[in-house]
Motif scaffolding. Sequence first.
Motif, short mmCIF file in Angstrom:
data_model
loop_
_atom_site.label_atom_id
_atom_site.label_comp_id
_atom_site.label_asym_id
_atom_site.label_seq_id
_atom_site.Cartn_x
_atom_site.Cartn_y
_atom_site.Cartn_z
N ASN A 137 5.46 1.32 -3.07
CA ASN A 137 6.17 2.39 -2.37
C ASN A 137 5.43 3.70 -2.56
OD1 ASN A 137 8.02 4.29 -1.39
ND2 ASN A 137 9.78 3.06 -2.01
N GLU A 138 4.98 4.28 -1.44
CA GLU A 138 4.23 5.53 -1.51
C GLU A 138 5.13 6.72 -1.84
OE1 GLU A 138 5.59 4.78 2.66
OE2 GLU A 138 4.53 3.61 1.12
N LYS A 139 6.47 6.53 -1.80
CA LYS A 139 7.40 7.64 -2.02
C LYS A 139 7.75 7.84 -3.49
CE LYS A 139 9.57 7.20 2.53
NZ LYS A 139 10.86 6.96 3.26
N ASN A 140 7.53 6.83 -4.35
CA ASN A 140 7.83 6.99 -5.77
C ASN A 140 6.93 6.06 -6.59
OD1 ASN A 140 9.09 4.32 -6.05
ND2 ASN A 140 10.85 5.19 -4.96
N ASN A 198 13.11 -0.37 -7.60
CA ASN A 198 13.67 0.23 -6.39
C ASN A 198 14.83 -0.58 -5.83
OD1 ASN A 198 12.31 2.75 -5.68
ND2 ASN A 198 10.45 1.51 -5.54
N ARG A 249 17.89 2.05 -5.20
CA ARG A 249 18.34 2.41 -3.86
C ARG A 249 19.85 2.20 -3.67
NH1 ARG A 249 15.50 -2.53 -2.22
NH2 ARG A 249 13.67 -1.22 -1.93
N ASP A 286 12.76 1.39 3.67
CA ASP A 286 12.44 2.82 3.77
C ASP A 286 13.67 3.70 3.96
OD1 ASP A 286 9.67 2.48 3.43
OD2 ASP A 286 9.41 1.99 5.55
N ASP A 287 14.58 3.31 4.84
CA ASP A 287 15.77 4.13 5.12
C ASP A 287 16.89 3.73 4.16
OD1 ASP A 287 17.83 5.64 6.13
OD2 ASP A 287 17.47 5.11 8.23
#
Length: 226
Positions: free
Chosen positions: A51-54, A61, A65, A140-141
């Motif tokens: 995951n490029e977001k964290n 995750n 999430r 992602d969402d």
Amino acid sequence: MIIGKVNNLSNSRKKLISNSDVIPVILSGGSGSRLWPLSRVTYPKQYINLNEKNDFSLLQNTYLRLKGLKNLKNPIIISNQEQRFIVAEQMREINVNPHAILLEPVGKNTAPAITLAALKAIDKNYDPTLLILSSDHKIDDEENFRKVITNGLLKSNLERLVTFGIIPNSPETGYGYIRSFEELSEENPSSTIEEFVEKPNLELAKKFVKDKHYVWNSGIFLLRAS
């Protein structure tokens, strides 16, 4: 969202169920062989950060999430002897003390793993709701994901078995499919289940992708532990 069998409940039973705990059951015993060499037998893909977001792994995750869901409890994680310390360490890194880490002596796919989790959940809770999750999904969402799960809880609180489908965008032969009785759309996002279809051939998959009765089986479920 696809919905299974429903039973009749008294008003008092409905009230009790609506306030029940939600225990995530995370299936994390896979070998990750399809992502080799990034994923290895001793360190499968669910323990890797994709995951490029964290900076968290897929397993981490999977639980993180869910934060924000009402009555969310610590997870039950199904794994195996070889991965037990990786699971424990990755949960420690995100300050989560699992409800239990269950180790399968041999992999027998999803149903036996869910059964073990249900027996463990009932051992310490009064018939909680189980949210069955794969440890290697990338979503992602996350806000919309939690919204969909919350809507699903309205159905599972009525003692229905709920599974979640993904609208297919290509004729995949490597996925299982779910056929709903009604066509699915934004206006009609849920239906009862007509049948499960295991990995079809290409000819059938091309038909399914054009038919709004079919979705990919995500492997995510909501059900009462009982």
